[in-house]
Design a protein around this motif. Structure first.
Motif, PDB file in Angstrom:
ATOM      1  N   ILE A 123     -17.280  57.335 119.429  1.00 55.50           N
ATOM      2  CA  ILE A 123     -16.071  56.893 118.724  1.00 55.50           C
ATOM      3  C   ILE A 123     -16.001  57.539 117.347  1.00 55.50           C
ATOM      4  CG2 ILE A 123     -14.947  54.904 117.643  1.00 55.50           C
ATOM      5  CD1 ILE A 123     -16.115  53.237 120.003  1.00 55.50           C
ATOM      6  N   CYS A 124     -17.109  57.498 116.621  1.00 55.17           N
ATOM      7  CA  CYS A 124     -17.117  58.024 115.255  1.00 55.17           C
ATOM      8  C   CYS A 124     -16.981  59.540 115.214  1.00 55.17           C
ATOM      9  CB  CYS A 124     -18.375  57.570 114.532  1.00 55.17           C
ATOM     10  SG  CYS A 124     -18.388  55.791 114.241  1.00 55.17           S
ATOM     11  N   GLN A 125     -17.474  60.220 116.233  1.00 50.46           N
ATOM     12  CA  GLN A 125     -17.363  61.677 116.259  1.00 50.46           C
ATOM     13  C   GLN A 125     -15.978  62.145 116.679  1.00 50.46           C
ATOM     14  OE1 GLN A 125     -20.554  62.846 118.882  1.00 50.46           O
ATOM     15  NE2 GLN A 125     -21.982  63.143 117.190  1.00 50.46           N
ATOM     16  N   GLN A 126     -15.322  61.389 117.553  1.00 52.32           N
ATOM     17  CA  GLN A 126     -14.075  61.865 118.145  1.00 52.32           C
ATOM     18  C   GLN A 126     -12.821  61.227 117.559  1.00 52.32           C
ATOM     19  OE1 GLN A 126     -14.584  61.300 122.343  1.00 52.32           O
ATOM     20  NE2 GLN A 126     -16.392  62.592 122.427  1.00 52.32           N
ATOM     21  N   ASP A 127     -12.911  60.009 117.091  1.00 51.53           N
ATOM     22  CA  ASP A 127     -11.728  59.296 116.621  1.00 51.53           C
ATOM     23  C   ASP A 127     -11.674  59.333 115.097  1.00 51.53           C
ATOM     24  OD1 ASP A 127     -11.702  58.752 119.287  1.00 51.53           O
ATOM     25  OD2 ASP A 127     -11.920  56.593 119.096  1.00 51.53           O
ATOM     26  N   LYS A 128     -10.731  60.074 114.558  1.00 48.96           N
ATOM     27  CA  LYS A 128     -10.646  60.237 113.099  1.00 48.96           C
ATOM     28  C   LYS A 128      -9.962  59.054 112.411  1.00 48.96           C
ATOM     29  CE  LYS A 128     -12.635  64.141 113.533  1.00 48.96           C
ATOM     30  NZ  LYS A 128     -14.061  64.123 113.536  1.00 48.96           N
ATOM     31  N   ASP A 129      -9.410  58.127 113.177  1.00 46.88           N
ATOM     32  CA  ASP A 129      -8.720  56.991 112.573  1.00 46.88           C
ATOM     33  C   ASP A 129      -9.608  55.752 112.453  1.00 46.88           C
ATOM     34  OD1 ASP A 129      -8.826  56.685 115.346  1.00 46.88           O
ATOM     35  OD2 ASP A 129      -6.961  55.520 115.410  1.00 46.88           O
ATOM     36  N   VAL A 130     -10.914  55.923 112.628  1.00 49.37           N
ATOM     37  CA  VAL A 130     -11.851  54.810 112.455  1.00 49.37           C
ATOM     38  C   VAL A 130     -12.811  55.129 111.311  1.00 49.37           C
ATOM     39  CG1 VAL A 130     -11.756  54.099 114.876  1.00 49.37           C
ATOM     40  CG2 VAL A 130     -13.515  55.697 114.140  1.00 49.37           C
ATOM     41  N   PRO A 131     -13.420  54.104 110.740  1.00 50.86           N
ATOM     42  CA  PRO A 131     -14.396  54.348 109.674  1.00 50.86           C
ATOM     43  C   PRO A 131     -15.590  55.150 110.192  1.00 50.86           C
ATOM     44  CG  PRO A 131     -13.712  52.053 109.689  1.00 50.86           C
ATOM     45  CD  PRO A 131     -13.153  52.687 110.931  1.00 50.86           C
ATOM     46  N   SER A 132     -16.355  55.695 109.272  1.00 52.13           N
ATOM     47  CA  SER A 132     -17.547  56.445 109.649  1.00 52.13           C
ATOM     48  C   SER A 132     -18.559  55.512 110.307  1.00 52.13           C
ATOM     49  CB  SER A 132     -18.175  57.090 108.412  1.00 52.13           C
ATOM     50  OG  SER A 132     -18.681  56.086 107.550  1.00 52.13           O
ATOM     51  N   ARG A 133     -19.504  56.098 111.010  1.00 59.08           N
ATOM     52  CA  ARG A 133     -20.548  55.310 111.686  1.00 59.08           C
ATOM     53  C   ARG A 133     -21.335  54.485 110.668  1.00 59.08           C
ATOM     54  NH1 ARG A 133     -25.411  57.850 115.335  1.00 59.08           N
ATOM     55  NH2 ARG A 133     -26.169  55.886 116.161  1.00 59.08           N
ATOM     56  N   GLY A 134     -21.652  55.079 109.534  1.00 58.35           N
ATOM     57  CA  GLY A 134     -22.380  54.364 108.486  1.00 58.35           C
ATOM     58  C   GLY A 134     -21.601  53.171 107.948  1.00 58.35           C
ATOM     59  N   ALA A 135     -20.289  53.375 107.749  1.00 55.39           N
ATOM     60  CA  ALA A 135     -19.451  52.281 107.257  1.00 55.39           C
ATOM     61  C   ALA A 135     -19.386  51.150 108.275  1.00 55.39           C
ATOM     62  CB  ALA A 135     -18.057  52.797 106.930  1.00 55.39           C
TER      63      ALA A 135
END
Length: 135
Positions: A38-50
């Motif tokens: 999700i974090c690598q492909q979806d730019k409309d979500v927060p970063s994995r760390g967040a």
């Protein structure tokens, strides 16, 4: 790699307004894919760390994501069932690897149902000493 590191096109921690809708959307996506995907492909979500920071801060978000990960694991197991049903000489090794991965996944994400039962019993006494070190 910190959660505040810049990821092209993603929502950064300071810019994130955590709402029930955003949490539900992340959980909905977790049902079908891993957090990393999700974090690598979806730019409309927060970063994995967040997302991981918010998981540590919010018990409610943790609970809905845990349920989503559980559903994702169940779907993965169902997919392996289909592979096993269609197994033949040509794909036997591939199916074997998928089954091994499914077992590993089930033990970790569905541990109540699929982890090996381990029972630890102790009898006798445990002596505890207080040790003071003068350095």
């Amino acid at each position: 790699h910190s959660s505040s590191a810049k990821r092209k096109g993603c929502l950064m921690p300071a810019a994130i307004k955590w709402t029930a809708e955003l949490e539900a959307e992340i959980a909905r996506r977790l049902v079908n894919r891993s957090l990393l995907s999700i974090c690598q492909q979806d730019k409309d979500v927060p970063s994995r760390g967040a997302i991981n920071e918010h998981l540590a801060e919010s018990e409610a978000f943790w609970a809905i994501c845990a349920r989503a990960r559980r559903l994702h694991a169940l779907q993965r197991l169902e997919n392996v069932e289909v592979d096993v049903d269609t197994c033949n000489e040509d794909n036997a090794n591939s199916v074997r690897v998928k089954v091994d991965f499914a077992k590993w996944l089930a033990e970790r994400l569905l541990s109540r149902e699929y982890a090996p039962n381990q029972k630890v019993e102790h009898s006798g006494e445990i002596a505890v000493k207080r040790v003071i070190c003068n350095l």
